[in-house]
Design an enzyme around this catalytic site. Structure first.
Site, short mmCIF file in Angstrom:
data_model
loop_
_atom_site.label_atom_id
_atom_site.label_comp_id
_atom_site.label_asym_id
_atom_site.label_seq_id
_atom_site.Cartn_x
_atom_site.Cartn_y
_atom_site.Cartn_z
N GLU A 100 0.83 -1.21 0.00
CA GLU A 100 0.00 0.00 0.00
C GLU A 100 0.86 1.25 0.00
O GLU A 100 0.62 2.21 -0.74
CB GLU A 100 -0.93 0.02 1.23
CG GLU A 100 -1.96 -1.10 1.25
CD GLU A 100 -1.49 -2.37 1.93
OE1 GLU A 100 -0.27 -2.66 1.89
OE2 GLU A 100 -2.33 -3.08 2.50
N CYS A 148 -2.11 -2.51 7.25
CA CYS A 148 -1.54 -2.38 8.60
C CYS A 148 -1.72 -0.94 9.10
O CYS A 148 -2.06 -0.03 8.33
CB CYS A 148 -0.06 -2.78 8.60
SG CYS A 148 1.03 -1.53 7.92
N1 THU Z 1 2.10 -6.47 3.96
C1 THU Z 1 1.63 -5.63 3.00
O1 THU Z 1 2.29 -5.38 1.99
N2 THU Z 1 0.41 -5.08 3.19
C2 THU Z 1 -0.41 -5.33 4.24
O2 THU Z 1 -1.52 -4.80 4.29
C3 THU Z 1 0.02 -6.24 5.29
C4 THU Z 1 1.39 -6.78 5.19
C5 THU Z 1 3.39 -7.11 3.74
C6 THU Z 1 4.51 -6.65 4.62
C7 THU Z 1 5.43 -7.85 4.59
O3 THU Z 1 6.24 -7.77 3.42
C8 THU Z 1 4.50 -9.02 4.44
O4 THU Z 1 3.26 -8.50 3.96
C9 THU Z 1 4.25 -9.79 5.72
O5 THU Z 1 3.82 -8.95 6.74
#
Ligand code: THU
Length: 161
Positions: free
Chosen positions: A74, A112
Site C-alpha cells: 500500500e 496495517c
Molecule cells: N504487507 C503488506 O504489503 N500489506 C499489508 O496490508 C500487510 C502486510 C506485507 C509486509 C510484509 O512484506 C508481508 O506483507 C508480511 O507482513
C-alpha cells in the site's frame, strides 16, 4: 463516566457485482503480487491505485533482511503514485494478497496501521475520499474512504501550534 460506541460503515461485494473499473483495479492488484519481493515472509501483497488523472499505478511489498526497512504494498503504491503524479488524488485503491503463488486469500487482508496512517495523509492532502477495495476470493470489502478504517485520527492539524 459515559460509554460511547463507534460504528464503521463498509459494504461487501462479490467480485462480479463490481463495476468494470473496480474489477480492473482488483485484477491489477492481483497481477502485481507477482512482483512482490518477499523472500522472508513469502506473503505477496499487491495494490493498484486509480488516480484522478485516469492513470493506474501499481505496487507490491518490498522486503529487506533488515526487516523494518521493507515496506508494504500500500505504501509502495501510494508513495510511488504521489512521486510520479504529485498533483493527482488517489480515488480508488485496490489491495490483494497471496501466500501461495497464483492463489489469493479467501478473506481479504486489511492494511496495517502504518499504511492506514499514510493512506489517511494522502487522502487529506488532496481533500478527496479514497475508496478502498480489499479483495478476497469469497468477498470484496469496500470502504468509501480511509475514515472507516482509521478512527481517532492523528493528522497534521494536531501538531499545528
Ligand atoms: N504487507 C503488506 O504489503 N500489506 C499489508 O496490508 C500487510 C502486510 C506485507 C509486509 C510484509 O512484506 C508481508 O506483507 C508480511 O507482513
Amino acid at each position: 463516566m459515559k460509554e460511547e460506541t463507534l460504528c464503521l460503515h463498509y459494504k461487501t461485494y462479490d467480485y462480479d457485482e463490481l463495476p468494470a473499473l473496480e474489477r480492473q483495479l482488483i485484477d491489477s492488484a492481483k497481477a502485481v503480487c507477482a512482483s512482490a519481493y518477499a523472500p522472508y515472509s513469502k506473503f505477496q501483497v499487491g495494490a493498484a491505485a486509480w488516480l484522478d488523472n485516469g492513470e493506474i499505478v501499481c505496487g507490491s511489498n518490498q522486503e529487506n533482511a533488515a526487516y523494518p526497512s521493507g515496506t508494504c504494498a500500500e505504501r509502495c503504491t501510494v508513495f510511488y503514485a504521489n512521486a510520479r503524479y504529485p498533483e493527482s488524488a488517489v480515488l480508488i485503491l485496490a489491495i490483494a494478497a497471496s501466500n501461495t503463488p497464483g492463489e489469493f486469500l479467501s478473506s481479504p487482508i486489511t492494511p496495517c496501521g502504518a499504511c492506514r496512517q499514510v493512506l489517511l495523509e494522502t487522502q487529506r492532502r488532496f481533500n478527496t475520499p479514497m475508496r478502498i477495495l480489499l479483495y478476497g476470493t469469497s468477498q470484496v470489502l469496500a470502504f468509501d474512504s480511509i475514515d472507516a478504517l482509521l478512527p481517532f485520527q492523528f493528522t497534521g492539524e494536531d501538531i499545528k501550534l
